[in-house]
Design an enzyme around this catalytic site. Structure first.
Site, PDB file in Angstrom:
ATOM      1  N   LYS A 163       0.842  -1.198   0.000  1.00  0.00           N
ATOM      2  CA  LYS A 163       0.000   0.000   0.000  1.00  0.00           C
ATOM      3  C   LYS A 163       0.882   1.255   0.000  1.00  0.00           C
ATOM      4  O   LYS A 163       0.652   2.192  -0.755  1.00  0.00           O
ATOM      5  CB  LYS A 163      -0.941  -0.014   1.220  1.00  0.00           C
ATOM      6  CG  LYS A 163      -2.032  -1.078   1.097  1.00  0.00           C
ATOM      7  CD  LYS A 163      -2.805  -1.330   2.394  1.00  0.00           C
ATOM      8  CE  LYS A 163      -3.768  -2.507   2.202  1.00  0.00           C
ATOM      9  NZ  LYS A 163      -4.512  -2.884   3.410  1.00  0.00           N
ATOM     10  N   ASP A 199     -11.137   2.941   4.262  1.00  0.00           N
ATOM     11  CA  ASP A 199     -11.363   1.492   4.296  1.00  0.00           C
ATOM     12  C   ASP A 199     -12.852   1.170   4.445  1.00  0.00           C
ATOM     13  O   ASP A 199     -13.273   0.044   4.196  1.00  0.00           O
ATOM     14  CB  ASP A 199     -10.642   0.893   5.512  1.00  0.00           C
ATOM     15  CG  ASP A 199      -9.517  -0.042   5.112  1.00  0.00           C
ATOM     16  OD1 ASP A 199      -9.507  -0.501   3.955  1.00  0.00           O
ATOM     17  OD2 ASP A 199      -8.671  -0.313   5.972  1.00  0.00           O
ATOM     18  N   GLN A 231      -4.558  -1.394   9.673  1.00  0.00           N
ATOM     19  CA  GLN A 231      -4.561  -2.771   9.167  1.00  0.00           C
ATOM     20  C   GLN A 231      -5.153  -3.703  10.223  1.00  0.00           C
ATOM     21  O   GLN A 231      -4.780  -3.628  11.400  1.00  0.00           O
ATOM     22  CB  GLN A 231      -3.132  -3.193   8.803  1.00  0.00           C
ATOM     23  CG  GLN A 231      -3.028  -4.513   8.069  1.00  0.00           C
ATOM     24  CD  GLN A 231      -3.558  -4.480   6.639  1.00  0.00           C
ATOM     25  OE1 GLN A 231      -3.677  -3.430   6.025  1.00  0.00           O
ATOM     26  NE2 GLN A 231      -3.882  -5.644   6.105  1.00  0.00           N
TER      27      GLN A 231
END
Ligand code: GUN
Length: 296
Positions: free
Chosen positions: A54, A121, A98
Site C-alpha cells: 500500500k 477502508d 490494518q
C-alpha cells in the site's frame, strides 16, 4: 469450454494509471496532494506485506504516505491518540488501520475512532451503516474491487444469484451489502454462506456468481460445487509453500485448475482480486482528498 481468466493485475494497472493523472491534475489545479496514513500494530508478516504494498503504491502514484509501524505491545490509548492526531492532520486525507489488531486492542473501538470523512477502508460503523442505506462515501476496498472487476468484464449482476462464502466484516458482509443495493453494478439476489451453513454445495451449485471469501482452507471449492458457466471470484489468499528461491506460493479458496474448465469466467490467485484492493484504496484516498477540500 475453458473460462475467461479475469485479469485483476491488468485492470488494476489501468485504474492506477487513470488515478495517477487525477493526482497530477489535483496538484496542478488545486495544489492538493492526497495523503494516506497506514497503521500497522505488531509484526504479522502477511499484514506487513500488505501494508508495504500500500505504501509503495502511494509513493509510485505521487500520493503523500505516512506509515506507522507500531510494536505489538502498543496500548489502545496510544493507538487512539495517534488516530486522533491523524484525524486533525491536514496532509492526511485517508487513515487505514490494518486488521487484525493484537487481541488486547478492541478493533471496533479503534475503527470507530477514525473520522468517517477519512475512513478510506469503510470500516467505521458510520461508514458501514451508510453502505447499507446506499449512501457511503467510501466502500471497503476488496468488495469494491470485486464490483469494479465485474463491471469492467461486463458481467451482469442485476437479477443474478450471487452466493458469497464468508461473512467477515471486511469482505463477506460488505460484499453482500454492495451487491444487494438498488442500482448499477448491483441489484443482485445475494446469499451469504458461512461456517454454520448446512450443505454448502447446494448453495454454491445454484450461483450465477460465486464469491469465495472463506479463507479457511486452500482450494476447497471444487468443480463439482460449481454450476456450468458460473462466474467464480476468489478473494482469499493462502500461503501454501515456498519456491526454492524463497518466494511464497499462494492459492485461493477455489481449486482453479478444475473449476476453470467449468466456469465461464474466473479470477486467478494471485493476479485476480488482490491488485484491485490496492487500486481501490488509492481511489478512495483521492476521493477523500476531494471531499475534504470540497471538490466532490
Ligand atoms: N486486512 C485484510 N484486508 C484488509 C483491508 O482491506 N484493510 C485493512 N485495514 N485491513 C485488512
Amino acid at each position: 469450454m475453458a473460462a475467461i481468466i479475469i485479469d485483476g493485475t491488468a485492470t488494476a494497472k489501468n485504474i492506477r494509471e487513470e488515478l495517477s493523472e487525477e493526482v497530477v491534475r489535483l496538484k496542478k489545479q488545486h495544489d492538493i496532494i492526497p495523503g494516506l496514513a497506514t497503521i500497522l500494530v505488531g509484526g504479522d508478516p502477511a499484514s506487513q506485506l500488505y501494508v508495504c504494498m500500500k505504501v509503495k503504491t502511494c509513493k509510485a502514484m505521487g500520493l503523500h504516505s505516512e506509515n506507522y509501524d507500531l510494536p505489538a505491545k502498543t496500548t489502545e490509548e496510544e493507538l487512539l491518540s495517534l488516530i486522533d492526531r491523524l484525524n486533525k492532520e491536514p496532509k492526511i486525507h485517508g487513515i487505514l488501520v490494518q486488521v487484525p489488531l493484537p487481541p488486547h486492542i478492541h478493533e471496533n473501538t479503534v475503527l470507530a475512532a477514525i473520522n468517517p470523512i477519512k475512513d478510506v477502508d469503510g470500516f467505521n460503523p458510520e461508514s458501514v451503516g451508510n453502505l447499507m442505506i446506499g449512501k457511503a462515501n467510501y466502500l471497503p476496498c476488496t468488495p469494491l474491487g470485486i464490483q469494479v472487476l465485474l463491471q469492467k468484464y461486463s458481467i451482469e449482476t442485476e437479477g443474478a444469484d450471487v452466493v458469497i462464502i464468508g461473512r467477515s466484516n471486511i469482505l463477506g458482509k460488505p460484499m453482500a451489502g454492495i451487491l444487494m443495493q438498488k442500482g448499477k453494478g448491483a441489484n443482485a439476489t445475494v446469499t451469504v454462506c458461512h461456517t454454520k451453513t448446512r450443505d454448502l454445495a447446494s448453495h454454491t451449485r445454484r450461483a450465477d456468481i460465486l464469491i469465495a471469501a472463506a479463507g479457511s482452507q486452500p482450494r476447497f471449492i471444487t468443480a463439482d460445487m460449481i454450476k456450468e458457466g458460473a462466474i467464480v471470484i476468489d478473494a482469499s489468499t493462502h500461503r501454501i509453500g515456498e519456491t526454492p528461491d524463497g518466494k511464497a506460493i499462494i492459492c485461493g479458496d477455489v481449486d482453479f485448475e478444475s473449476v476453470k474448465e467449468k466456469a465461464s469466467a474466473i479470477t486467478p490467485v494471485p493476479g485476480g482480486v488482490g491488485p484491485m484492493t490496492i487500486a481501490m484504496l488509492m481511489s478512495n484516498t483521492i476521493k477523500a482528498a476531494k471531499i475534504i477540500n470540497l471538490l466532490a
